[in-house]
Scaffold this motif. Structure first.
Motif, PDB file in Angstrom:
ATOM      1  N   PRO A   1      79.567 -59.832   9.621  1.00 54.11           N
ATOM      2  CA  PRO A   1      78.576 -59.657   9.480  1.00 54.11           C
ATOM      3  C   PRO A   1      77.888 -60.822   8.491  1.00 54.11           C
ATOM      4  CG  PRO A   1      79.767 -57.873   8.103  1.00 54.11           C
ATOM      5  CD  PRO A   1      80.591 -58.576   9.275  1.00 54.11           C
ATOM      6  N   HIS A   2      78.854 -61.361   7.616  1.00 53.33           N
ATOM      7  CA  HIS A   2      78.207 -62.559   6.979  1.00 53.33           C
ATOM      8  C   HIS A   2      78.198 -63.778   7.616  1.00 53.33           C
ATOM      9  CE1 HIS A   2      79.155 -60.108   3.498  1.00 53.33           C
ATOM     10  NE2 HIS A   2      78.214 -60.582   3.096  1.00 53.33           N
ATOM     11  N   LEU A   3      78.630 -64.035   9.085  1.00 50.26           N
ATOM     12  CA  LEU A   3      78.391 -65.270   9.806  1.00 50.26           C
ATOM     13  C   LEU A   3      77.121 -65.520  10.109  1.00 50.26           C
ATOM     14  CD1 LEU A   3      79.749 -67.461  11.413  1.00 50.26           C
ATOM     15  CD2 LEU A   3      79.942 -65.816  13.318  1.00 50.26           C
ATOM     16  N   GLN A   4      76.588 -66.821   9.476  1.00 53.70           N
ATOM     17  CA  GLN A   4      74.992 -66.856   9.768  1.00 53.70           C
ATOM     18  C   GLN A   4      74.656 -67.873  11.153  1.00 53.70           C
ATOM     19  OE1 GLN A   4      73.646 -69.013   6.230  1.00 53.70           O
ATOM     20  NE2 GLN A   4      73.237 -66.853   5.126  1.00 53.70           N
ATOM     21  N   ALA A   5      75.700 -68.626  11.269  1.00 54.96           N
ATOM     22  CA  ALA A   5      75.462 -69.584  12.638  1.00 54.96           C
ATOM     23  C   ALA A   5      76.873 -69.904  13.252  1.00 54.96           C
ATOM     24  CB  ALA A   5      74.843 -70.807  12.131  1.00 54.96           C
ATOM     25  N   ILE A   6      76.637 -70.141  14.474  1.00 52.77           N
ATOM     26  CA  ILE A   6      77.858 -70.656  15.330  1.00 52.77           C
ATOM     27  C   ILE A   6      77.498 -71.917  16.124  1.00 52.77           C
ATOM     28  CG2 ILE A   6      77.476 -69.353  17.331  1.00 52.77           C
ATOM     29  CD1 ILE A   6      80.241 -68.503  17.199  1.00 52.77           C
ATOM     30  N   GLY A   7      78.529 -72.695  16.505  1.00 51.51           N
ATOM     31  CA  GLY A   7      78.348 -74.190  16.962  1.00 51.51           C
ATOM     32  C   GLY A   7      79.467 -74.906  17.606  1.00 51.51           C
ATOM     33  N   VAL A   8      78.981 -75.888  17.796  1.00 49.61           N
ATOM     34  CA  VAL A   8      79.998 -76.913  18.210  1.00 49.61           C
ATOM     35  C   VAL A   8      79.960 -78.335  17.540  1.00 49.61           C
ATOM     36  CG1 VAL A   8      80.820 -78.123  20.403  1.00 49.61           C
ATOM     37  CG2 VAL A   8      79.983 -75.873  20.588  1.00 49.61           C
ATOM     38  N   ASN A   9      81.019 -78.901  17.224  1.00 47.70           N
ATOM     39  CA  ASN A   9      80.987 -80.140  16.569  1.00 47.70           C
ATOM     40  C   ASN A   9      82.144 -81.058  17.014  1.00 47.70           C
ATOM     41  OD1 ASN A   9      82.876 -78.763  14.828  1.00 47.70           O
ATOM     42  ND2 ASN A   9      83.027 -80.840  13.879  1.00 47.70           N
ATOM     43  N   CYS A  10      82.143 -82.318  16.799  1.00 42.41           N
ATOM     44  CA  CYS A  10      83.282 -83.314  17.367  1.00 42.41           C
ATOM     45  C   CYS A  10      83.626 -83.119  18.631  1.00 42.41           C
ATOM     46  CB  CYS A  10      84.362 -83.078  16.370  1.00 42.41           C
ATOM     47  SG  CYS A  10      85.067 -84.780  15.790  1.00 42.41           S
ATOM     48  N   THR A  11      82.621 -82.978  19.851  1.00 40.51           N
ATOM     49  CA  THR A  11      82.497 -82.760  21.003  1.00 40.51           C
ATOM     50  C   THR A  11      81.954 -83.736  21.858  1.00 40.51           C
ATOM     51  OG1 THR A  11      83.215 -80.305  20.699  1.00 40.51           O
ATOM     52  CG2 THR A  11      82.475 -81.508  23.018  1.00 40.51           C
TER      53      THR A  11
END
Length: 316
Positions: free
Chosen positions: A221-231
């Motif tokens: 529940p505390h996860l605010q955002a998800i994503g991708v980097n260094c790709t």
């Protein structure tokens, strides 16, 4: 003074992240060809790290990433630091950012009407500690308990030092991401998770990014955002689609500029992509990303291009 992702999005429409710490430090004369990479500069020349943060604020970044990606306790202690010294260095990464933010704000940011930048405390993966490019392969062959022991104390130090958000980045596998999520949940800290990916659908360990997003969104529940980097930048729009179809979490993306990484020399090679970074950034915004920046080999000019893309996208 505090800022949140929501506050910046409400005000700006899109949050602009900063760019590479490593390339920017090299441009200031730092030598990164050692196992500690940017953490060595944090230890020996913190004034350069501060200068990089200020450069990105001036370029238009609404959030910055601390120089702690490679600053792990085992990595630092194996190169001669005591545990006390290693813990102090990890804490320093946040303090240097906070000092840079306040200096820039007092000198320029407040008068210019800018948003108060978020402090994103970088926690690189176990593969970064191995210093052999394993963050782009995964499959470490270690247990979840080993990963927990590796990540727990650093996350605690970064949070206690005053970071706004814990940023678990360049994650090649779901297992490691879940270990980190569990730690952040125990700390009660807001956090983001960003994966390294090998194509337009899979993380570097070969798992479907959509499956990773569903699992994380469902249980943490505390996860605010998800994503991708260094790709690679050409994979990002497809990966945004995978994330968007799997959860309602805000999507963050900050790709490299397209080169290939050499783990022996700790350098990037190749010509990258012919497209302007700002053109890619506009595509990412249209695809559904709410936070866009750059990773390895990107510098302040790339972030200025993202700011320009935001103006085009939002009309502000």
């Amino acid at each position: 003074m505090k800022s949140t992702l929501k506050q910046i999005l409400d005000r700006e429409g899109i949050l602009v992240l900063d760019g590479s710490m490593g390339t920017a430090l090299e441009n200031l004369g730092a030598d990164l060809n050692n196992k500690l990479w940017t953490a060595r500069v944090l230890a020996d020349r913190p004034e350069l790290v501060k200068e990089v943060h200020i450069q990105y604020f001036r370029a238009g970044a609404d959030a910055g990433i601390t120089c702690s990606y490679q600053a792990s306790l085992p990595g630092l202690m194996e190169t001669g630091y005591s545990r006390e010294q290693a813990e102090a260095l990890i804490t320093r990464a946040v303090q240097v950012f906070l000092d840079a933010r306040q200096e820039w704000w007092d000198a320029e940011g407040k008068q210019a009407g800018r948003s108060w930048p978020l402090c994103l405390a970088s926690a690189g993966p176990y593969g970064a500690y191995l210093a052999d490019g394993s963050e782009y392969k995964g499959h470490y062959g270690v247990s979840a308990d080993t990963l927990r022991d590796f990540h727990r104390r650093r996350a605690e130090l970064l949070w206690q030092a005053g970071a706004d958000v814990l940023l678990f980045e360049t994650e090649p596998s779901l297992m490691e991401a879940e270990v980190e999520a569990q730690i952040a949940e125990e700390l009660g800290a807001p956090y983001w998770i960003s994966f390294s990916c090998c194509d337009g659908r899979h993380n570097c360990e070969g798992q479907l990014l959509a499956d990773c997003a569903r699992q994380l969104a469902r249980n943490y529940p505390h996860l605010q955002a998800i994503g991708v980097n260094c790709t690679k930048p050409e994979y990002i729009a497809s990966l945004i689609g995978e994330l968007k179809g799997a959860s309602d979490l805000p999507i963050i993306v900050y790709p490299n500029s397209g080169e290939e990484y050499d783990p022996q020399t700790k350098t990037w090679h190749g010509v990258g992509t012919d497209r302007r970074f700002g053109d890619y950034a506009l595509d990412y915004m249209k695809a559904g990303a709410v936070a866009v920046g750059g990773c390895c080999t990107t510098v302040a000019d790339h972030i200025r291009q993202v700011v320009a893309a935001r103006r085009t996208y939002t009309g502000k």
